[in-house]
Design a protein around this motif. Structure first.
Motif, PDB file in Angstrom:
ATOM      1  N   ASP A 125       0.955   4.561  -2.340  1.00  0.00           N
ATOM      2  CA  ASP A 125       0.997   5.963  -1.895  1.00  0.00           C
ATOM      3  C   ASP A 125       2.080   6.738  -2.648  1.00  0.00           C
ATOM      4  O   ASP A 125       1.870   7.894  -3.044  1.00  0.00           O
ATOM      5  CB  ASP A 125       1.280   6.039  -0.393  1.00  0.00           C
ATOM      6  CG  ASP A 125       0.137   5.488   0.440  1.00  0.00           C
ATOM      7  OD1 ASP A 125      -0.997   5.398  -0.069  1.00  0.00           O
ATOM      8  OD2 ASP A 125       0.378   5.146   1.618  1.00  0.00           O
ATOM      9  N   TYR A 152      -2.717  -0.677  -4.658  1.00  0.00           N
ATOM     10  CA  TYR A 152      -3.770  -0.651  -3.640  1.00  0.00           C
ATOM     11  C   TYR A 152      -4.632  -1.915  -3.724  1.00  0.00           C
ATOM     12  O   TYR A 152      -5.008  -2.494  -2.692  1.00  0.00           O
ATOM     13  CB  TYR A 152      -4.654   0.583  -3.820  1.00  0.00           C
ATOM     14  CG  TYR A 152      -4.021   1.890  -3.379  1.00  0.00           C
ATOM     15  CD1 TYR A 152      -3.103   1.918  -2.325  1.00  0.00           C
ATOM     16  CD2 TYR A 152      -4.355   3.095  -4.003  1.00  0.00           C
ATOM     17  CE1 TYR A 152      -2.535   3.118  -1.909  1.00  0.00           C
ATOM     18  CE2 TYR A 152      -3.790   4.298  -3.591  1.00  0.00           C
ATOM     19  CZ  TYR A 152      -2.877   4.303  -2.554  1.00  0.00           C
ATOM     20  OH  TYR A 152      -2.316   5.488  -2.142  1.00  0.00           O
ATOM     21  N   LYS A 190      -8.799   3.299  -0.547  1.00  0.00           N
ATOM     22  CA  LYS A 190      -7.848   4.035  -1.382  1.00  0.00           C
ATOM     23  C   LYS A 190      -7.982   3.620  -2.847  1.00  0.00           C
ATOM     24  O   LYS A 190      -7.879   4.465  -3.749  1.00  0.00           O
ATOM     25  CB  LYS A 190      -6.423   3.802  -0.887  1.00  0.00           C
ATOM     26  CG  LYS A 190      -6.112   4.503   0.430  1.00  0.00           C
ATOM     27  CD  LYS A 190      -4.630   4.447   0.758  1.00  0.00           C
ATOM     28  CE  LYS A 190      -4.326   5.250   2.019  1.00  0.00           C
ATOM     29  NZ  LYS A 190      -2.870   5.391   2.263  1.00  0.00           N
ATOM     30  N   LYS A 229      -1.108   7.167 -11.305  1.00  0.00           N
ATOM     31  CA  LYS A 229      -2.289   6.668 -10.602  1.00  0.00           C
ATOM     32  C   LYS A 229      -2.708   5.257 -11.018  1.00  0.00           C
ATOM     33  O   LYS A 229      -3.267   4.522 -10.202  1.00  0.00           O
ATOM     34  CB  LYS A 229      -3.440   7.665 -10.781  1.00  0.00           C
ATOM     35  CG  LYS A 229      -3.159   8.987 -10.079  1.00  0.00           C
ATOM     36  CD  LYS A 229      -4.324   9.957 -10.162  1.00  0.00           C
ATOM     37  CE  LYS A 229      -4.010  11.263  -9.435  1.00  0.00           C
ATOM     38  NZ  LYS A 229      -5.117  12.226  -9.506  1.00  0.00           N
ATOM     39  N   GLU A 257     -12.905   3.811   7.614  1.00  0.00           N
ATOM     40  CA  GLU A 257     -13.243   4.162   6.232  1.00  0.00           C
ATOM     41  C   GLU A 257     -14.749   4.152   5.988  1.00  0.00           C
ATOM     42  O   GLU A 257     -15.226   4.770   5.028  1.00  0.00           O
ATOM     43  CB  GLU A 257     -12.549   3.190   5.253  1.00  0.00           C
ATOM     44  CG  GLU A 257     -11.049   3.349   5.158  1.00  0.00           C
ATOM     45  CD  GLU A 257     -10.296   2.841   6.377  1.00  0.00           C
ATOM     46  OE1 GLU A 257      -9.150   3.285   6.584  1.00  0.00           O
ATOM     47  OE2 GLU A 257     -10.853   1.999   7.128  1.00  0.00           O
ATOM     48  N   TYR A 298      -7.106  -0.103   2.203  1.00  0.00           N
ATOM     49  CA  TYR A 298      -6.647  -0.132   0.808  1.00  0.00           C
ATOM     50  C   TYR A 298      -7.792  -0.345  -0.183  1.00  0.00           C
ATOM     51  O   TYR A 298      -7.693   0.072  -1.333  1.00  0.00           O
ATOM     52  CB  TYR A 298      -5.530  -1.158   0.646  1.00  0.00           C
ATOM     53  CG  TYR A 298      -4.302  -0.727   1.411  1.00  0.00           C
ATOM     54  CD1 TYR A 298      -3.711   0.508   1.145  1.00  0.00           C
ATOM     55  CD2 TYR A 298      -3.786  -1.501   2.442  1.00  0.00           C
ATOM     56  CE1 TYR A 298      -2.616   0.947   1.876  1.00  0.00           C
ATOM     57  CE2 TYR A 298      -2.693  -1.074   3.174  1.00  0.00           C
ATOM     58  CZ  TYR A 298      -2.114   0.160   2.882  1.00  0.00           C
ATOM     59  OH  TYR A 298      -1.028   0.602   3.607  1.00  0.00           O
ATOM     60  N   GLY A 354       0.812  -1.212   0.000  1.00  0.00           N
ATOM     61  CA  GLY A 354       0.000   0.000   0.000  1.00  0.00           C
ATOM     62  C   GLY A 354       0.845   1.261   0.000  1.00  0.00           C
ATOM     63  O   GLY A 354       0.490   2.261  -0.640  1.00  0.00           O
TER      64      GLY A 354
END
Length: 256
Positions: free
Chosen positions: A175, A190, A209, A183, A239, A206, A171
């Motif tokens: 980042d 992720y 994300k 991306k 989350e 994750y 993860g």
């Protein structure tokens, strides 16, 4: 067809006498063949015993060498490496929990007070468990210092079966890729981190994300799937607190 004959059986006819003699002859041939084979085997062993002993000796040496290496080299080296890493780990923990973070992360990487840093551990104890763990700390330190390329490099060299550290490392690479504006790579990491382990901490983190990055990439359907997963399966996670907002955003974009 062969018939069973009791012990002490005496042939009564000429044909039976011939049959018994043939059977005895066949049996004798079989035993003679076995004797000859055994004799040849013994001869081969005698002629080649020097090589046999050499092979046995080599195998024994390899086994004993492996056991000796683990006991007298690998274990002491691992202990020494962990002792050398103590100060660097202390700097890292202080950076995570305190102030002057950048300077402490730098000390964790490069060492201080005459002690080795994580980069030294990776180099000097290559292949050891300590060096592997130092890759993780180095990668995370670089991530916090915003040196994202080095973060990716060192975290990629870390491997673990740990329930938390394994997905955290993956993860964290995600980042770093977000900060590098890569991306698609971030989403991939992720997703991998989310699938590595199933627990109440790293999994929803994750998955979330992955959903956010998927939304930014215009993959609203995928994002919606991830957000619903959190709502349905990780309702008690951090989350999940505002997950309905993200579900709403994903639904709007998915229906456009």
């Amino acid at each position: 067809m062969a018939t069973y004959k009791k012990r002490g059986y005496k042939p009564k006819t000429k044909e039976e006498v011939v049959q018994v003699e043939e059977e005895q002859s066949t049996t004798a041939e079989v035993f003679n063949t076995l004797d000859e084979t055994a004799s040849k085997t013994e001869d081969w062993v005698i002629k080649n015993q020097k090589y046999i002993f050499v092979i046995i000796g080599v195998v024994a040496a390899v086994v004993l060498g492996y056991l000796g290496y683990n006991e007298f080299v690998a274990k002491p080296k691992q202990t020494e490496a962990m002792n050398d890493m103590y100060q660097a780990k202390k700097y890292y923990n202080e950076a995570v929990n305190g102030t002057s973070k950048d300077s402490l992360y730098t000390l964790a990487l490069n060492g201080g007070e005459g002690k080795l840093g994580m980069l030294d551990i990776v180099s000097e104890y290559s292949g050891s468990q300590a060096a592997n763990l130092a890759n993780y700390y180095a990668g995370m330190a670089y991530l916090n210092l915003k040196d994202y390329k080095n973060a990716v490099t060192y975290l990629s060299d870390f491997s673990s079966d740990d329930e938390i550290l394994a997905p955290m490392a993956k993860g964290a690479i995600g980042d770093a890729f977000v900060q590098l504006n890569q991306k698609e790579d971030a989403l991939s990491y992720y997703e991998e981190a989310a699938k590595m382990r199933t627990n109440e901490f790293t999994t929803p983190m994750y998955v979330f994300k992955a959903g956010v990055i998927a939304l930014e990439l215009g993959k609203a359907d995928k994002a919606l799937t991830y957000f619903k997963d959190i709502k349905d399966n990780y309702a008690n996670s951090n989350e999940a607190a505002n997950i309905d907002v993200f579900i709403g955003k994903a639904q709007v974009l998915a229906n456009k």
